[in-house]
Each structure stands twice: as C-alpha cells, then as structure tokens.
Design a protein around this motif. Structure first.
Motif: not given
Ligand SMILES: [Zn+2]
Ligand SMILES: [Zn+2]
Length: 337
Positions: A77-90
């Motif tokens: 992901h480029p710096l500044g990219q908007r991302v989401g993190v859900g229940w699955i962490y890994s």
C-alpha cells in the motif's frame, strides 16, 4: 480494556491510556485511525465470553485509517492509502483451511482487537496483507461498520444459500441485520424479507428499509421461511426461528457467542416442530479477507450506506452501554480527530 467484568455493574470498563505509537514489524503497516466501528463482539470480550488472551488490550475491529508507515518488506500500500482492518488480523496461510479459502476457520486465526491491539486508538499496526483498500465512494464513518457488520452479514447471507425469490427471515435488526436487508434488496430483488425484533423501533426501521413484514421475536411469519439469519445474543430467537422455517430451511446463527440469560429456552425445543423435516442450523465464524473485499465492492455497487451514530473516542463506554441496552438504530462509530 484492562479486565473482564459485567457491564451492568461496571459501566466504564474501558480506561483511557497513553501508549507509544506502535512500530510496524516485517510485513506490517502502521495505520493512523480515523474511525472505528463499535461491535457487539466487544461486549463478548469485556464480559468474558470470548476473552482476550492477554490484558490490557485495545479493542476495535472495524478500523478505517490511512497507512502512515511501512515496516521492513512491506510495500503493498502506498503511504497515505486509506485502508480498513476487520476482525481478521491474520491467519497462517498454510493450513488446510487457509488453503481451501476458509481462513476464517484457521486454528491460528488472530482477531483484531482481541488477539492484537485494535482500533479504539489513534494508531494500530497490522500485517499489510490483511489491510483492505476502501472504495472512494464511502466516507470513513460509513466504511467502518461495513468492515464487520457488513462483511459478516455478507458471509451469513452466503451461508443462508437462498435463491432470488425465496423468503428470508432476519431475527435481530441491529448493525448487521439492516445491512443484510439492503444487500438482499440489491442482490435478490424478488426475495421478501421478514424481520423479527422485540424492539418496536427496530421493527419500524425494518419496514422503513423495505422489509415485507416485521413482528416480535415470538411471532409467526405469515408464511414459512426458506432461511433465517439470527444476529441476536439470546436463545429464544433461535427456537422461535426454527419454528418459522419451512421444510428443508436453514437457520444461520451469526454470533460469536450466545449469552446464558435465557438458555432454559432451549428446553422448549420440540423435535417435530423445530427440527424435523430436514431443517438445518449453521453458525458463522469470523470473516475472510475475501468476504470483506467482496462485500465492499457489492456495497459500493449497490450504493449501500450504513445508518450510523457517531461518538468521540472518549465516549466509547457510552456507545458500548447503549449497544448492550439495545438502544440501536443502525451502527455506532467512534470518530478520531
Ligand atoms: Zn464485529
Ligand atoms: Zn491457517
């Protein structure tokens, strides 16, 4: 969160804390959090039904933010990219479940905000492969509840296995239920949706969003239903839903844990009325990255936007309490400045 407790006795289970900004490790990114959804699973963590393995822990698994730094080897992901993190962490990526596309069942599944620090904070670190870009059409606050309530609702609907035109029931009508109703109207336009909710305001909300019928949890729908998705924390809705199923129908239970308060309702289970004629029960466990990504795409296509109420991070205890007391209309989102 510092201890397991009963939310009706301790109404402020979360304590503010100053923590150092975490450093992204190999393959991880640092995300500056802008919004984080509040989920019923946080109540299950606080009240010990799915306890974090180590305390204290930062809760929160519907995280929207921007990538601020990348650890060694991370460049997805480029710096500044908007991302989401859900229940699955890994997940491990190697076991039979991961290889079969059901990483949600991986024995080494780790959950955001339970097994690793989550998004009730200004920053979190996450493996870059588990951070999902968010379509531009959503605001941060809109995207947050989509990451769990929406993604797990999507998985529940997949597991319900209905075809367009078949009758679907929803028992419970909170953050996930209302998103499922919106999804169904887009994907299965001929499917009538029957909503069971004990709160009259939720029933009214369901009808307003296009439900064909809404009644109390213990009522009979006008016709037997091909599938029902249960998003409640209780047992009565399970038994009542089974009575509402058509022959061969399927009940999908979307809950990580059930509360014990009305467990005695299960003694009312009557084999001919509730289970016979090949009725099925299936639970939903966790989500995969594919569920999150596919649901975001569907939601963007269908113009699905969650109804939400916004809270400041400092109001997290209040948001959780209102969730516990079912003062629900749509979803709840913590906003970080
Ligand atoms: Zn959740
Ligand atoms: Zn695995």
């Amino acid at each position: 969160m510092t201890e397991i407790c009963d939310l009706t006795r301790n109404r402020k289970p979360l304590k503010p804390a100053e923590l150092p900004v975490p450093q992204p490790g190999p393959g991880q990114v640092l995300v500056r959090v802008r919004a984080c959804g509040v989920c019923h699973t946080e109540l299950d963590e606080i009240e010990g039904r799915t306890p974090p393995p180590e305390l204290p822990v930062v809760l929160g698994h519907q995280v929207v933010g921007a990538v601020e730094a990348a650890g060694p080897g991370a460049g997805r992901h480029p710096l500044g990219q908007r991302v989401g993190v859900g229940w699955i962490y890994s997940a491990c990526g190697e076991c039979e479940y991961c290889r079969a596309g059901v990483e949600n069942l991986c024995p080494r599944f780790r959950a955001t905000g339970r097994d690793a620090h989550g998004g009730y904070a200004q920053y979190l670190v996450v493996p870059e492969d588990f951070a999902v870009p968010i379509p531009e059409s959503f605001t941060d606050n809109e995207a947050a509840p989509l990451l769990c309530a929406g993604a797990i609702g999507y998985r529940s609907l997949r597991l319900a296995g209905i075809e367009d035109g078949q009758r679907l029931g929803l028992t419970g009508f909170g953050a996930s239920g209302h998103l499922v109703l919106k999804m169904v109207r887009h994907r299965y336009p001929r499917t009538p949706v029957f909503v069971f909710a004990r709160n009259p305001a939720e029933r009214e909300f369901a009808l307003h969003l296009g439900a064909a019928w809404a009644g109390d949890t213990g009522e009979r729908a006008p016709e037997p239903l091909h599938a029902i998705i249960d998003t409640t924390p209780a047992w009565k809705p399970v038994v009542e839903a089974l009575a509402n199923l058509a022959p061969g129908g399927r009940l999908v239970i979307n809950a990580i844990r059930k509360e014990d308060r009305d467990r005695d309702r299960l003694l009312g289970l009557d084999y001919p009325r509730h289970l016979w004629l090949e009725k099925e029960i299936k639970s939903v466990a966790n989500v995969t990255r594919r569920d999150i990504a596919e649901f975001l795409e569907l939601a963007a296509d269908a113009g699905i936007r969650p109804e939400y109420q916004e809270y400041a991070l400092e109001e997290a205890n209040q948001a959780l309490l209102e969730l516990k007391e079912r003062k629900i209309r749509g979803a709840k989102v913590l906003r970080l400045e």
